[in-house]
Write a protein that holds these residues in place. Structure first.
Motif, short mmCIF file in Angstrom:
data_model
loop_
_atom_site.label_atom_id
_atom_site.label_comp_id
_atom_site.label_asym_id
_atom_site.label_seq_id
_atom_site.Cartn_x
_atom_site.Cartn_y
_atom_site.Cartn_z
N ILE A 129 1.00 -1.34 0.08
CA ILE A 129 -0.02 -0.10 -0.18
C ILE A 129 0.80 1.26 0.10
N ALA A 130 1.94 1.29 0.78
CA ALA A 130 2.67 2.48 1.02
C ALA A 130 3.48 2.55 -0.54
N SER A 131 3.90 1.59 -1.09
CA SER A 131 4.59 1.91 -2.55
C SER A 131 3.44 2.38 -3.70
N VAL A 132 2.24 1.79 -3.31
CA VAL A 132 1.30 2.28 -4.41
C VAL A 132 0.88 3.78 -4.14
N PHE A 133 0.51 4.22 -2.87
CA PHE A 133 0.04 5.43 -2.44
C PHE A 133 1.09 6.39 -2.01
N GLY A 134 2.27 6.05 -1.75
CA GLY A 134 3.02 6.88 -1.24
C GLY A 134 3.11 7.36 0.40
N PHE A 135 3.34 6.25 1.21
CA PHE A 135 3.21 6.75 2.46
C PHE A 135 4.80 6.62 3.17
N GLN A 136 4.83 7.50 4.19
CA GLN A 136 6.33 7.63 4.77
C GLN A 136 6.77 6.33 5.62
N LYS A 137 7.81 6.00 5.43
CA LYS A 137 8.39 4.86 6.24
C LYS A 137 8.06 4.79 7.46
N GLY A 138 8.31 5.80 8.31
CA GLY A 138 7.95 5.87 9.92
C GLY A 138 6.43 5.57 10.09
N ASN A 139 5.81 5.98 9.43
CA ASN A 139 4.22 5.89 9.50
C ASN A 139 3.86 4.30 9.32
N VAL A 140 4.63 3.84 8.19
CA VAL A 140 4.16 2.47 7.92
C VAL A 140 4.61 1.66 8.86
N TYR A 210 -7.83 -3.30 3.29
CA TYR A 210 -8.53 -2.02 3.47
C TYR A 210 -8.40 -1.53 4.98
N ILE A 211 -8.35 -2.44 5.91
CA ILE A 211 -7.96 -1.97 7.31
C ILE A 211 -6.67 -1.21 7.15
N ALA A 212 -5.59 -1.87 6.56
CA ALA A 212 -4.29 -1.32 6.56
C ALA A 212 -4.37 -0.12 5.97
N LEU A 213 -5.14 0.28 4.68
CA LEU A 213 -5.04 1.65 4.17
C LEU A 213 -5.78 2.31 5.17
N TYR A 214 -6.72 2.08 5.91
CA TYR A 214 -7.35 3.08 6.63
C TYR A 214 -6.33 3.55 7.93
N LEU A 215 -5.73 2.70 8.46
CA LEU A 215 -4.67 2.95 9.58
C LEU A 215 -3.57 3.82 9.06
N LEU A 216 -2.94 3.49 7.66
CA LEU A 216 -1.90 4.28 7.24
C LEU A 216 -2.55 5.67 6.83
N ILE A 217 -3.76 6.05 6.26
CA ILE A 217 -4.24 7.35 5.94
C ILE A 217 -4.36 8.01 7.37
N TRP A 218 -4.96 7.46 8.45
CA TRP A 218 -5.01 7.98 9.78
C TRP A 218 -3.82 8.43 10.47
N ARG A 263 4.63 5.19 -5.86
CA ARG A 263 4.96 6.57 -5.55
C ARG A 263 6.05 6.74 -4.47
N ASP A 264 6.76 7.90 -4.51
CA ASP A 264 7.77 7.95 -3.61
C ASP A 264 7.15 8.17 -2.07
N ASP A 265 7.85 8.03 -1.00
CA ASP A 265 7.64 8.06 0.29
C ASP A 265 6.71 9.15 0.85
N GLU A 266 6.67 10.27 0.16
CA GLU A 266 6.21 11.42 0.72
C GLU A 266 5.10 12.03 -0.27
N TYR A 267 4.42 10.98 -1.23
CA TYR A 267 3.80 11.39 -2.30
C TYR A 267 2.28 11.81 -1.55
N PHE A 268 1.87 10.81 -0.70
CA PHE A 268 0.56 11.12 0.04
C PHE A 268 0.42 12.33 0.64
N LEU A 269 1.54 12.69 1.85
CA LEU A 269 1.47 13.79 2.54
C LEU A 269 1.54 15.08 1.60
N ARG A 270 2.42 14.89 0.50
CA ARG A 270 2.60 16.20 -0.42
C ARG A 270 1.30 16.49 -1.30
#
Length: 283
Positions: A129-140, A210-218, A263-270
């Protein structure tokens, strides 16, 4: 040493006796032997310790409760059946589309070192999920540990925990808890839930995605998490995107997984959180 010179001169009795006193001399290599060499030895030992830590970096990964990447003898907590069951369930990613990472155009790149396009290795569902949507490593890392503990705590309540497999009720209970607010939001705004499932995928695997996606967004949402309706909307749109990506996967036809843009690690945040935050700041 300046203080030592002052002390020697202060003890000189020439102003009293009219003759200078004697002071102990040193050989030509005294300073090198007694001052420089010990400092050099300390620096060399420090360098060796630093190199040793660098070689064993995997042993020094930060963690909260679960040392997921500890090498050597595993801590006792990692041998618990409920922990192993949760990890095994999250590591089922062989049938998911392979993320392809493209070099960002605004980042200088040496083609001889870093290719413009490369496949991203994923170890579990959260990595995917992090690779597809670009979540940061610490959050993951935080949400991985969070989700494993949630699943383990629910799974241990069942009598049969010796099989290293998650019980169906475990994921269903967690899903009901996590998505209670999202389901209420869908009912309130009169839209259909995007928690949809495909016949070509295991139901439990998609529920965990889906559960992991929700937690990563939060976890990445910062102050936006205090706007639960906004979190629900973001999840609603991204949940639909996950379904679309999985639906286009051709593994059930060709026997091999397709590729999906990473996506890169900061895509979702950015691209998602920061624009919303900027709007809130202006208001």
């Amino acid at each position: 040493m300046c203080d030592k010179v002052y002390e020697i001169l202060d003890k000189n009795t020439i102003h009293v006796t009219g003759s200078t006193q004697q002071v102990e001399g040193r050989d030509d290599e005294y300073f090198l032997r007694e001052v420089i060499s010990p400092i050099y030895q300390v620096l060399m030992k420090t360098k060796r310790y630093a190199e040793d830590v660098d070689r064993k970096r995997g042993q020094y990964e930060h963690y909260n409760i679960l040392p997921l990447y500890a090498v050597g003898v595993k801590p006792a907590i990692m041998e618990l059946p409920e922990i192993k069951a949760a990890i095994n369930a999250l590591c089922r990613v062989d049938n998911l589309p392979i993320p392809v990472i493209h070099a960002r155009p605004d980042v200088s790149n040496d083609d001889s070192i870093m290719p413009m396009e490369r496949l991203k290795k994923v170890n579990d569902i959260l990595d995917w999920i992090a690779s597809v949507f670009g979540f940061q490593k610490g959050n993951v890392a935080n949400q991985r540990e969070h989700l494993i503990l949630l699943l383990a705590n629910l799974n241990i309540r069942n009598r049969d925990v010796s099989s290293y497999q998650l019980h169906e009720e475990t994921v269903l209970k967690l899903k009901a808890t996590i998505f209670k607010n999202y389901e209420s939001w869908c009912h309130y705004v009169r839209c259909d839930s995007n928690l949809r499932f495909l016949d070509d995928y295991d139901m439990q695997q998609m529920e965990l995605i889906y559960i992991a996606l929700y937690l990563l967004i939060w976890g990445e949402a910062s102050n936006i998490r205090f706007m639960p309706e906004c979190i629900c909307y973001i999840f609603h749109r991204m949940c639909d995107k996950v379904y679309e990506i999985l639906d286009k996967n051709t593994i059930h036809v060709t026997g091999s997984t397709q590729q999906v843009e990473g996506r890169d690690d900061e895509y979702f945040l950015r691209e998602v959180i920061s624009p919303i935050y900027q709007v809130l700041m202006k208001e």
